[in-house]
Design a protein around this motif. Structure first.
Motif, PDB file in Angstrom:
ATOM      1  N   MET A 239      22.006 -20.574  -1.142  1.00  0.00           N
ATOM      2  CA  MET A 239      23.159 -20.145  -1.872  1.00  0.00           C
ATOM      3  C   MET A 239      22.872 -20.771  -3.400  1.00  0.00           C
ATOM      4  O   MET A 239      22.586 -21.904  -3.385  1.00  0.00           O
ATOM      5  CB  MET A 239      24.477 -20.687  -1.330  1.00  0.00           C
ATOM      6  CG  MET A 239      25.434 -20.342  -1.894  1.00  0.00           C
ATOM      7  SD  MET A 239      25.876 -18.462  -1.774  1.00  0.00           S
ATOM      8  CE  MET A 239      26.424 -18.476  -0.005  1.00  0.00           C
TER       9      MET A 239
ATOM     10  N   LYS B 167      25.371 -27.862   2.840  1.00  0.00           N
ATOM     11  CA  LYS B 167      23.960 -28.299   3.132  1.00  0.00           C
ATOM     12  C   LYS B 167      24.084 -29.591   4.229  1.00  0.00           C
ATOM     13  O   LYS B 167      23.186 -29.311   5.141  1.00  0.00           O
ATOM     14  CB  LYS B 167      23.246 -28.865   2.060  1.00  0.00           C
ATOM     15  CG  LYS B 167      21.698 -29.236   2.311  1.00  0.00           C
ATOM     16  CD  LYS B 167      21.030 -29.492   1.032  1.00  0.00           C
ATOM     17  CE  LYS B 167      19.359 -29.827   1.550  1.00  0.00           C
ATOM     18  NZ  LYS B 167      18.855 -30.187   0.162  1.00  0.00           N
TER      19      LYS B 167
ATOM     20  N   ILE C 108      24.060 -24.178   5.108  1.00  0.00           N
ATOM     21  CA  ILE C 108      23.108 -23.553   3.997  1.00  0.00           C
ATOM     22  C   ILE C 108      21.967 -24.590   4.211  1.00  0.00           C
ATOM     23  O   ILE C 108      22.223 -25.738   4.583  1.00  0.00           O
ATOM     24  CB  ILE C 108      23.533 -23.352   2.720  1.00  0.00           C
ATOM     25  CG1 ILE C 108      23.935 -24.806   2.006  1.00  0.00           C
ATOM     26  CG2 ILE C 108      24.709 -22.248   2.602  1.00  0.00           C
ATOM     27  CD1 ILE C 108      24.093 -24.549   0.461  1.00  0.00           C
TER      28      ILE C 108
ATOM     29  N   TRP D 267      20.246 -25.194  -1.559  1.00  0.00           N
ATOM     30  CA  TRP D 267      21.204 -24.430  -2.687  1.00  0.00           C
ATOM     31  C   TRP D 267      20.319 -24.654  -4.000  1.00  0.00           C
ATOM     32  O   TRP D 267      19.185 -25.311  -4.361  1.00  0.00           O
ATOM     33  CB  TRP D 267      22.648 -25.416  -2.942  1.00  0.00           C
ATOM     34  CG  TRP D 267      22.373 -26.846  -3.380  1.00  0.00           C
ATOM     35  CD1 TRP D 267      22.011 -27.910  -2.810  1.00  0.00           C
ATOM     36  CD2 TRP D 267      22.268 -27.183  -4.770  1.00  0.00           C
ATOM     37  NE1 TRP D 267      22.198 -29.201  -3.730  1.00  0.00           N
ATOM     38  CE2 TRP D 267      22.394 -28.621  -5.036  1.00  0.00           C
ATOM     39  CE3 TRP D 267      22.752 -26.430  -6.020  1.00  0.00           C
ATOM     40  CZ2 TRP D 267      22.456 -29.247  -5.986  1.00  0.00           C
ATOM     41  CZ3 TRP D 267      22.924 -27.228  -7.340  1.00  0.00           C
ATOM     42  CH2 TRP D 267      22.679 -28.679  -7.407  1.00  0.00           C
TER      43      TRP D 267
END
Length: 232
Positions: free
Chosen positions: A68, A87, A92, A95
């Motif tokens: 992301m 995270k 995710i 990043w």
């Protein structure tokens, strides 16, 4: 794409219906988990950012996102906090931050040094080499992964060589098109993780993918490539 080794799908809420199309084309397919899914957040405010990113997850039909990115550094200080939390819980994997102009490189450097993103995406091409001044060195020191956008300078590079033949020595590096020429210049930079040329034409995509095969130019050859284009 996947058969030729391509894995990265880089999209964004700003790219029309692309996120929905990605989800429709990949969901429940045998190859669904073969890709590296990347998208972006491009809004201000914590809740607005969370809502936009959650919508991206739904449209792309992903429970987890590989990457992301904070697009054009918009309200990055706010979004960094959310992305670090995501995270940490595994929502995710990575990043990152993005921009697309030479004038943004200095700010990208500062954010890399202060926030330590996993990825940075920026513009770089054979005739647009501003990133070589200091951005790549900051990337090297911080071990940041790199996505390159605008490798063809929105098509300007192709227009500059229209009707002109490739140099004979290009064959020594498995360069069989101007697309290969421009992409191999970038791919041969050891700090570049992936290049993301955009196209809507399948035959162009295949040609772009083939630039990842064969012999890559070394540092000396990259300068020869640059000088050849510059003097056309």
């Amino acid at each position: 794409m996947n058969k030729l080794g391509g894995q990265v799908i880089d999209t964004s809420p700003m790219y029309g219906s692309s996120e929905r199309v990605v989800g429709d084309l990949t969901h429940n397919q045998d190859f669904e988990d073969n890709f590296f899914y990347a998208t972006k957040v491009w809004t201000s405010g914590k809740e607005a950012g969370i809502n936009q990113m959650e919508t991206s997850f739904k449209l792309m039909r992903r429970e987890k996102m590989d990457l992301m990115q904070i697009h054009n550094l918009v309200d990055y200080k706010t979004h960094v906090k959310t992305l670090r939390d995501w995270k940490e819980i595994g929502k995710i994997k990575y990043w990152g931050i993005t921009h697309y102009t030479d004038s943004s490189h200095a700010e990208l450097e500062k954010v890399i040094q202060s926030e330590k993103p996993d990825f940075v995406q920026f513009n770089y091409s054979i005739l647009s080499r501003n990133a070589e001044k200091s951005l790549f060195e900051v990337i090297r020191k911080n071990e940041t992964a790199v996505l390159i956008n605008r490798p063809f300078e929105s098509g300007n590079l192709f227009r500059s060589v229209k009707g002109k033949p490739l140099p004979e020595w290009a064959k020594d590096y498995d360069i069989n098109s101007w697309g290969h020429y421009f992409l191999k210049f970038i791919l041969s930079n050891e700090l570049v993780t992936c290049v993301i040329p955009g196209t809507s034409k399948p035959h162009h995509m295949i040609d772009n993918m083939m630039a990842g095969y064969g012999k890559m130019p070394d540092t000396k050859t990259r300068e020869i490539m640059y000088n050849y284009i510059k003097n056309l």
